[in-house]
Design a protein around this motif. Structure first.
Motif, PDB file in Angstrom:
ATOM      1  N   LEU A 105      49.464  42.141  38.290  1.00  0.00           N
ATOM      2  CA  LEU A 105      48.223  42.662  37.809  1.00  0.00           C
ATOM      3  C   LEU A 105      47.539  41.147  37.322  1.00  0.00           C
ATOM      4  N   ILE A 106      46.431  41.128  37.974  1.00  0.00           N
ATOM      5  CA  ILE A 106      45.800  39.504  37.456  1.00  0.00           C
ATOM      6  C   ILE A 106      44.504  39.980  36.655  1.00  0.00           C
ATOM      7  N   MET A 107      44.601  39.593  35.516  1.00  0.00           N
ATOM      8  CA  MET A 107      43.421  39.660  34.760  1.00  0.00           C
ATOM      9  C   MET A 107      42.860  38.361  34.075  1.00  0.00           C
ATOM     10  N   ARG A 108      41.722  38.565  33.282  1.00  0.00           N
ATOM     11  CA  ARG A 108      41.087  37.425  32.698  1.00  0.00           C
ATOM     12  C   ARG A 108      41.694  37.479  31.235  1.00  0.00           C
ATOM     13  N   ALA A 109      41.757  36.539  30.557  1.00  0.00           N
ATOM     14  CA  ALA A 109      41.611  36.486  29.192  1.00  0.00           C
ATOM     15  C   ALA A 109      40.447  35.640  28.435  1.00  0.00           C
ATOM     16  N   LEU A 110      39.916  36.323  27.537  1.00  0.00           N
ATOM     17  CA  LEU A 110      38.819  35.520  26.584  1.00  0.00           C
ATOM     18  C   LEU A 110      39.316  34.228  26.244  1.00  0.00           C
ATOM     19  N   ILE A 134      52.865  47.774  32.037  1.00  0.00           N
ATOM     20  CA  ILE A 134      53.527  48.621  32.793  1.00  0.00           C
ATOM     21  C   ILE A 134      53.774  48.109  34.012  1.00  0.00           C
ATOM     22  N   CYS A 135      52.857  46.647  34.319  1.00  0.00           N
ATOM     23  CA  CYS A 135      53.273  46.091  35.615  1.00  0.00           C
ATOM     24  C   CYS A 135      54.519  45.414  35.755  1.00  0.00           C
ATOM     25  N   GLN A 136      55.037  45.110  36.952  1.00  0.00           N
ATOM     26  CA  GLN A 136      56.288  44.204  36.940  1.00  0.00           C
ATOM     27  C   GLN A 136      55.993  42.624  36.740  1.00  0.00           C
ATOM     28  N   HIS A 137      54.803  42.208  37.089  1.00  0.00           N
ATOM     29  CA  HIS A 137      54.631  40.697  36.702  1.00  0.00           C
ATOM     30  C   HIS A 137      52.850  40.779  36.299  1.00  0.00           C
ATOM     31  N   LEU A 138      52.650  39.769  35.526  1.00  0.00           N
ATOM     32  CA  LEU A 138      51.353  39.848  34.920  1.00  0.00           C
ATOM     33  C   LEU A 138      50.848  38.419  35.166  1.00  0.00           C
ATOM     34  N   ALA A 139      49.646  38.339  35.662  1.00  0.00           N
ATOM     35  CA  ALA A 139      49.239  36.892  35.723  1.00  0.00           C
ATOM     36  C   ALA A 139      47.730  36.757  35.096  1.00  0.00           C
ATOM     37  N   VAL A 140      47.457  36.017  34.335  1.00  0.00           N
ATOM     38  CA  VAL A 140      46.083  35.842  33.470  1.00  0.00           C
ATOM     39  C   VAL A 140      45.467  34.643  33.854  1.00  0.00           C
ATOM     40  N   VAL A 141      44.186  34.611  33.877  1.00  0.00           N
ATOM     41  CA  VAL A 141      43.236  33.561  34.349  1.00  0.00           C
ATOM     42  C   VAL A 141      42.420  33.316  33.025  1.00  0.00           C
TER      43      VAL A 141
END
Length: 198
Positions: A105-110, A134-141
């Motif tokens: 999962l790739i999502m933004r952070a404030l 719930i995702c296996q790997h998390l990516a945050v931009v």
């Protein structure tokens, strides 16, 4: 006739202390608030707690890195700029249980916090509350300019805004209570990647 519950609640209500204004809490800033120092601290802390962190120039660089690292599995994003490499719009998914097979999962952070490398994400950025857990790997931009030195500044930035649901996330999930050894990915994402836009 009052029951014991009503009597207890009435006694509590009758003995409430006077409302007092919240105390002024000083902001304990580090010795230097230079942007490069804050970024270095964020980078060092993130690495220490098990995250991977990459400085990137744009979303094209993120796309290239994701395509190289994740060639198989379901990739989902809440970021429109990454729509050509992943599924989008989690808002249309009625049942969060269908997210159980997300590889990345790739999502933004404030914003992020240098002292603990936590990132602040709100429900509108997650789209589904369960998704980042719930995702296996998390990516945050996040943007490099949106990293604050301490949690004091973080709470000042959050202020009294009404987010509905929001949370700080720092590093992959972990536990150290099994034979006194650190285990990453114990009860959530097995890895966390931070893409910091310069």
């Amino acid at each position: 006739m009052q029951n014991s519950r009503d009597r207890i609640l009435a006694a509590v209500a009758a003995n409430k202390p006077d409302l007092l204004p919240l105390p002024e809490i000083p902001v304990f800033s580090p010795e230097t608030e230079d942007a490069s120092f804050i970024l270095q601290k964020f980078h060092a802390t993130a690495t220490t707690i098990g995250s991977k962190i990459f400085m990137v120039k744009d979303f094209e660089e993120i796309k290239a890195m994701v395509s190289e690292q994740f060639r198989e599995g379901r990739i989902v994003t809440t970021i429109p700029e990454l729509a050509d490499i992943a599924e989008t719009d989690l808002k249309t998914i009625p049942d969060p249980h269908t997210l159980e097979n997300i590889e990345l999962l790739i999502m933004r952070a404030l914003f992020g916090v240098a002292e603990n490398s936590a990132v602040w994400v709100t429900e509108d950025l997650m789209q589904q509350r369960a998704a980042p857990f719930i995702c296996q790997h998390l990516a945050v931009v996040l943007n490099a300019a949106d990293i604050v030195p301490t949690m004091h500044e973080a709470y000042e930035r959050i202020g009294s805004a009404d987010y509905g649901f929001a949370t700080f996330i720092a590093g992959p999930s972990k536990t150290a209570d099994i034979e006194q050894s650190l285990v990453l990915g114990a009860h959530g994402p097995r890895s966390m990647t931070l893409f910091v836009l310069e």
